[in-house]
Scaffold this motif. Structure first.
Motif, PDB file in Angstrom:
ATOM      1  N   VAL A   1     110.724  21.784   9.369  1.00 35.36           N
ATOM      2  CA  VAL A   1     111.325  20.824  10.287  1.00 35.36           C
ATOM      3  C   VAL A   1     111.063  21.246  11.734  1.00 35.36           C
ATOM      4  O   VAL A   1     110.925  20.404  12.605  1.00 35.36           O
ATOM      5  CB  VAL A   1     112.833  20.679  10.003  1.00 35.36           C
ATOM      6  N   GLU A   2     110.963  22.538  11.958  1.00 33.79           N
ATOM      7  CA  GLU A   2     110.736  23.036  13.315  1.00 33.79           C
ATOM      8  C   GLU A   2     109.385  22.603  13.885  1.00 33.79           C
ATOM      9  O   GLU A   2     109.210  22.567  15.100  1.00 33.79           O
ATOM     10  CB  GLU A   2     110.827  24.572  13.350  1.00 33.79           C
ATOM     11  N   ALA A   3     108.435  22.285  13.015  1.00 32.80           N
ATOM     12  CA  ALA A   3     107.094  21.893  13.464  1.00 32.80           C
ATOM     13  C   ALA A   3     107.027  20.439  13.930  1.00 32.80           C
ATOM     14  O   ALA A   3     106.018  20.015  14.485  1.00 32.80           O
ATOM     15  CB  ALA A   3     106.085  22.111  12.338  1.00 32.80           C
ATOM     16  N   HIS A  38     104.150   7.940  11.775  1.00 34.04           N
ATOM     17  CA  HIS A  38     104.995   9.116  11.993  1.00 34.04           C
ATOM     18  C   HIS A  38     105.461   9.691  10.654  1.00 34.04           C
ATOM     19  O   HIS A  38     105.458  10.911  10.457  1.00 34.04           O
ATOM     20  CB  HIS A  38     106.208   8.773  12.851  1.00 34.04           C
ATOM     21  N   LYS A  39     105.852   8.816   9.739  1.00 34.02           N
ATOM     22  CA  LYS A  39     106.327   9.273   8.435  1.00 34.02           C
ATOM     23  C   LYS A  39     105.229  10.025   7.684  1.00 34.02           C
ATOM     24  O   LYS A  39     105.504  11.046   7.043  1.00 34.02           O
ATOM     25  CB  LYS A  39     106.831   8.087   7.604  1.00 34.02           C
ATOM     26  N   LYS A  45     103.696  17.639   7.468  1.00 39.84           N
ATOM     27  CA  LYS A  45     104.239  18.822   8.135  1.00 39.84           C
ATOM     28  C   LYS A  45     105.327  19.518   7.323  1.00 39.84           C
ATOM     29  O   LYS A  45     105.500  20.734   7.424  1.00 39.84           O
ATOM     30  CB  LYS A  45     104.786  18.462   9.515  1.00 39.84           C
ATOM     31  N   VAL A  46     106.070  18.755   6.527  1.00 41.70           N
ATOM     32  CA  VAL A  46     107.124  19.366   5.706  1.00 41.70           C
ATOM     33  C   VAL A  46     106.665  19.572   4.263  1.00 41.70           C
ATOM     34  O   VAL A  46     107.453  19.932   3.391  1.00 41.70           O
ATOM     35  CB  VAL A  46     108.455  18.570   5.760  1.00 41.70           C
ATOM     36  N   HIS A  47     105.372  19.354   4.037  1.00 41.41           N
ATOM     37  CA  HIS A  47     104.724  19.652   2.753  1.00 41.41           C
ATOM     38  C   HIS A  47     105.335  18.891   1.577  1.00 41.41           C
ATOM     39  O   HIS A  47     105.628  19.480   0.540  1.00 41.41           O
ATOM     40  CB  HIS A  47     104.733  21.154   2.477  1.00 41.41           C
ATOM     41  N   LYS A  48     105.521  17.597   1.759  1.00 38.67           N
ATOM     42  CA  LYS A  48     105.995  16.742   0.673  1.00 38.67           C
ATOM     43  C   LYS A  48     104.843  15.838   0.251  1.00 38.67           C
ATOM     44  O   LYS A  48     104.076  15.351   1.080  1.00 38.67           O
ATOM     45  CB  LYS A  48     107.204  15.908   1.101  1.00 38.67           C
ATOM     46  N   SER A  49     104.717  15.616  -1.047  1.00 43.34           N
ATOM     47  CA  SER A  49     103.539  14.912  -1.548  1.00 43.34           C
ATOM     48  C   SER A  49     103.692  13.400  -1.626  1.00 43.34           C
ATOM     49  O   SER A  49     102.701  12.692  -1.752  1.00 43.34           O
ATOM     50  CB  SER A  49     103.135  15.459  -2.928  1.00 43.34           C
ATOM     51  N   GLU A  53     109.859  12.180  -2.197  1.00 43.56           N
ATOM     52  CA  GLU A  53     110.195  13.576  -1.900  1.00 43.56           C
ATOM     53  C   GLU A  53     110.641  13.731  -0.450  1.00 43.56           C
ATOM     54  O   GLU A  53     111.572  14.481  -0.166  1.00 43.56           O
ATOM     55  CB  GLU A  53     108.993  14.487  -2.153  1.00 43.56           C
ATOM     56  N   LEU A  54     109.980  13.015   0.452  1.00 41.76           N
ATOM     57  CA  LEU A  54     110.344  13.085   1.865  1.00 41.76           C
ATOM     58  C   LEU A  54     111.764  12.575   2.085  1.00 41.76           C
ATOM     59  O   LEU A  54     112.553  13.211   2.774  1.00 41.76           O
ATOM     60  CB  LEU A  54     109.354  12.299   2.729  1.00 41.76           C
TER      61      LEU A  54
END
Length: 67
Positions: A1-3, A38-39, A45-49, A53-54
Protein backbone atom coordinates in the motif's frame (compact mmCIF):
# COMPACT_ATOMS: atom_id res chain seq x y z
CA UNK A 1 0.00 0.00 0.00
CA UNK A 2 2.94 2.31 0.67
CA UNK A 3 3.90 2.18 -3.03
CA UNK A 4 0.61 3.77 -4.12
CA UNK A 5 0.44 7.35 -5.32
CA UNK A 6 -1.87 9.74 -3.49
CA UNK A 7 -4.65 9.26 -6.07
CA UNK A 8 -4.19 5.49 -6.16
CA UNK A 9 -4.39 5.38 -2.37
CA UNK A 10 -7.55 7.47 -2.43
CA UNK A 11 -9.13 5.07 -4.92
CA UNK A 12 -7.87 2.05 -2.94
CA UNK A 13 -9.65 3.34 0.17
CA UNK A 14 -12.89 3.89 -1.76
CA UNK A 15 -12.66 0.37 -3.21
CA UNK A 16 -12.25 -0.89 0.34
CA UNK A 17 -15.36 0.98 1.40
CA UNK A 18 -17.33 -0.89 -1.27
CA UNK A 19 -17.77 1.83 -3.88
CA UNK A 20 -18.16 0.83 -7.50
CA UNK A 21 -16.03 2.20 -10.31
CA UNK A 22 -18.87 4.52 -11.32
CA UNK A 23 -19.34 5.76 -7.76
CA UNK A 24 -15.62 6.43 -7.39
CA UNK A 25 -15.56 8.24 -10.74
CA UNK A 26 -18.47 10.47 -9.72
CA UNK A 27 -17.03 11.20 -6.29
CA UNK A 28 -13.58 12.13 -7.64
CA UNK A 29 -14.85 13.81 -10.83
CA UNK A 30 -13.01 11.32 -13.07
CA UNK A 31 -14.10 9.13 -15.94
CA UNK A 32 -14.77 5.46 -15.31
CA UNK A 33 -11.91 4.63 -17.68
CA UNK A 34 -9.50 6.69 -15.58
CA UNK A 35 -10.63 4.89 -12.42
CA UNK A 36 -10.21 1.54 -14.19
CA UNK A 37 -6.66 2.52 -15.16
CA UNK A 38 -5.85 3.44 -11.57
CA UNK A 39 -7.38 0.18 -10.36
CA UNK A 40 -5.20 -1.81 -12.76
CA UNK A 41 -2.06 -0.05 -11.48
CA UNK A 42 -3.15 -0.56 -7.86
CA UNK A 43 -3.77 -4.24 -8.52
CA UNK A 44 -0.24 -4.63 -9.88
CA UNK A 45 1.38 -2.65 -7.07
CA UNK A 46 -0.31 -4.68 -4.33
CA UNK A 47 0.33 -7.94 -6.21
CA UNK A 48 -3.27 -9.07 -6.67
CA UNK A 49 -4.12 -11.14 -9.72
CA UNK A 50 -7.76 -10.17 -10.22
CA UNK A 51 -10.31 -7.52 -9.24
CA UNK A 52 -11.98 -9.75 -6.65
CA UNK A 53 -8.70 -10.19 -4.78
CA UNK A 54 -8.13 -6.44 -4.92
CA UNK A 55 -11.57 -5.67 -3.47
CA UNK A 56 -11.12 -8.22 -0.67
CA UNK A 57 -7.64 -6.89 0.15
CA UNK A 58 -8.82 -3.26 0.13
CA UNK A 59 -11.87 -4.06 2.28
CA UNK A 60 -9.69 -5.89 4.79
CA UNK A 61 -7.18 -3.03 4.85
CA UNK A 62 -9.92 -0.45 5.46
CA UNK A 63 -11.44 -2.60 8.22
CA UNK A 64 -8.07 -2.88 9.96
CA UNK A 65 -7.62 0.90 9.85
CA UNK A 66 -10.87 1.48 11.72
CA UNK A 67 -10.01 -0.87 14.62
Amino acid sequence: VEALSHREFEIFQLIGKGLSTQDIARRLHLSSKTVDSHKARIKNKVHKSNPTELVAYAANWVALQTC
